[in-house]
Write an enzyme that holds these catalytic residues in place. Structure first.
Site, PDB file in Angstrom:
ATOM      1  N   CYS A 116       0.812  -1.229   0.000  1.00 42.70           N
ATOM      2  CA  CYS A 116       0.000   0.000   0.000  1.00 42.70           C
ATOM      3  C   CYS A 116       0.842   1.274   0.000  1.00 42.70           C
ATOM      4  O   CYS A 116       0.345   2.337  -0.366  1.00 42.70           O
ATOM      5  CB  CYS A 116      -0.951   0.008   1.190  1.00 42.70           C
ATOM      6  SG  CYS A 116      -2.002  -1.434   1.226  1.00 42.70           S
ATOM      7  N   HIS A 256      -3.345   6.993   3.288  1.00 44.44           N
ATOM      8  CA  HIS A 256      -3.767   5.759   2.617  1.00 44.44           C
ATOM      9  C   HIS A 256      -5.153   5.391   3.139  1.00 44.44           C
ATOM     10  O   HIS A 256      -5.418   5.436   4.338  1.00 44.44           O
ATOM     11  CB  HIS A 256      -2.756   4.649   2.920  1.00 44.44           C
ATOM     12  CG  HIS A 256      -3.249   3.291   2.549  1.00 44.44           C
ATOM     13  ND1 HIS A 256      -3.794   3.023   1.321  1.00 44.44           N
ATOM     14  CD2 HIS A 256      -3.289   2.128   3.249  1.00 44.44           C
ATOM     15  CE1 HIS A 256      -4.145   1.744   1.278  1.00 44.44           C
ATOM     16  NE2 HIS A 256      -3.860   1.175   2.444  1.00 44.44           N
ATOM     17  N   ASN A 286     -10.292  -0.250   0.377  1.00 41.91           N
ATOM     18  CA  ASN A 286      -8.834  -0.154   0.372  1.00 41.91           C
ATOM     19  C   ASN A 286      -8.315  -0.599  -0.998  1.00 41.91           C
ATOM     20  O   ASN A 286      -8.353  -1.778  -1.335  1.00 41.91           O
ATOM     21  CB  ASN A 286      -8.286  -1.059   1.486  1.00 41.91           C
ATOM     22  CG  ASN A 286      -6.775  -1.006   1.597  1.00 41.91           C
ATOM     23  OD1 ASN A 286      -6.085  -0.522   0.715  1.00 41.91           O
ATOM     24  ND2 ASN A 286      -6.259  -1.523   2.698  1.00 41.91           N
TER      25      ASN A 286
END
Ligand code: ACO
Length: 329
Positions: A116, A256, A286
């Site tokens: 990520c 994020h 996500n």
């Protein structure tokens, strides 16, 4: 404060049209509820790649838009850096597929693997390439087809992720705007808290792998949560220190987009009020390394990032990896 050397000159996003809401899990036999997912993560819906959409095709859509906004044509790209945890094939890189798709014949293309945090890792590499004079125009893409690697029988993970891509064109900064500071960190001792046990060169595909479903993402959710809050808070502090800025100087925090509770805890640690935080995890889930560039592109489009805005970007992902960057737009 240092004078920026590299700057974003155009952004774009490519997200699938297919929307899957929290209510849609029942139809595929997943025992969960909108309330459970929303209360723990803030997610309402996510995009799911269908009808042949790939990591490369989403990246191409995002890249075309970024190039158009930057007024850059594919032949001008010196480098393509593509961050992904979901390459279309294990060999060669998805970046070379993207290069072929775009017709960027001069570009050196490679994938970057930092989960990520990968897009911020890629942006930091791009800044270094521009600083050293190796490249002048670089495409940095985060593209993820998370729906291909989550276990659709594991309700604790499959509800959290979504698909999509975000891209930016990076060039030498000319006007005092651009990257003000960067910070990167990793801790491989914690790799087994969020990983895919099989499918690589060591534990190759076999009937046993398929039976045990070890080719899919495994996550120790509570542990990941704790480390994410701690590491993203550290990353925010370090980027501010490196730029000699304080939280008051930040116009927008783009973390994020994993979980709204992680986002709120990071903002609280940094003394940044939630009205200065960009959140779209409710609509996209996500999307791993695509989450920050998608959010930047939306924030620009919606006027949340304006001319002169100082934006703090913070990421955390499998590895563990964590990273931050401050950009003046
Ligand atoms: N629906 C309903 N119940 C569920 C679901 C679901 N989708 N998933 C798990 N449960 C159940 C569990 O079985 C458990 O039941 P039990 O108590 O009867 O055993 C119960 O809910 C609680 O499970 P926990 O895992 O303890 O739930 P928790 O409150 O910790 O929330 C969550 C889980 C949302 C995963 C949380 O730990 C979290 O957000 N962690 C961070 C995950 C994350 O953001 N990862 C990505 C960041 S890094 C990156 O982006 C790569």
């Amino acid at each position: 404060m240092k004078r920026p050397i590299a700057a974003i000159v155009g952004t774009g996003r490519g997200v699938p049209e297919g929307v899957m809401t929290n209510y849609d899990f029942a139809a595929i036999g997943i025992e969960t509820s909108h309330d459970w997912i929303f209360e723990r993560s803030g997610i309402v819906e996510r995009r799911i790649a269908r009808n042949g959409e790939t990591t490369c095709s989403m990246a191409a859509e995002a890249s075309h838009k970024a190039m158009e906004r930057a007024d850059v044509h594919p032949g001008q790209l010196d480098m393509i850096i593509l961050s992904t945890a979901t390459p279309d094939r294990l060999l060669p890189s998805t970046a070379v597929d993207l290069q072929a798709e775009l017709g960027a014949g001069r570009a050196a293309a490679f994938d970057i693997g930092a989960a990520c945090s990968g897009w911020l890792y890629g942006m930091t590499v791009a800044e270094g390439m521009i600083t050293s004079g190796v490249a002048e125009t670089i495409l940095v893409v985060g593209s993820e087809k998370m729906s291909a690697i989550v276990d659709w029988k594991d309700r604790a993970t499959c509800v959290l992720f979504g698909d999509g891509s975000g891209a930016a064109i990076v060039q030498r900064a000319k006007t005092g705007k651009g990257i003000l500071s960067t910070f990167l960190r990793s801790d491989g001792k914690l790799a087994d808290l969020l990983y895919r046990p099989a499918g690589g060169a060591t534990n190759q595909f076999s009937q046993q792998v398929l039976d045990e479903r070890t080719q899919f993402v495994r996550m120790a959710g509570r542990e990941v949560f704790k480390h994410a809050v701690r590491s993203m808070s550290e990353a925010a502090d370090r980027a501010l220190d490196a730029a000699r800025l304080t939280a008051e100087d930040i116009d927008l925090l783009i973390p994020h987009q994993a979980n709204v509770r992680i986002i709120e805890a990071t903002a609280k640690h940094s003394n940044i009020s939630m009205d200065k935080v960009y959140v779209n995890v409710d609509r996209f889930g996500n999307t791993s390394s695509a989450s920050i560039p998608i959010a930047i592109d939306e924030a620009l489009e919606r006027g949340r990032i304006k001319e002169g805005s100082t934006v703090l970007l913070v990421a955390f992902g499998a590895g563990f990896t964590w990273a931050s960057m401050i950009i003046r737009f």
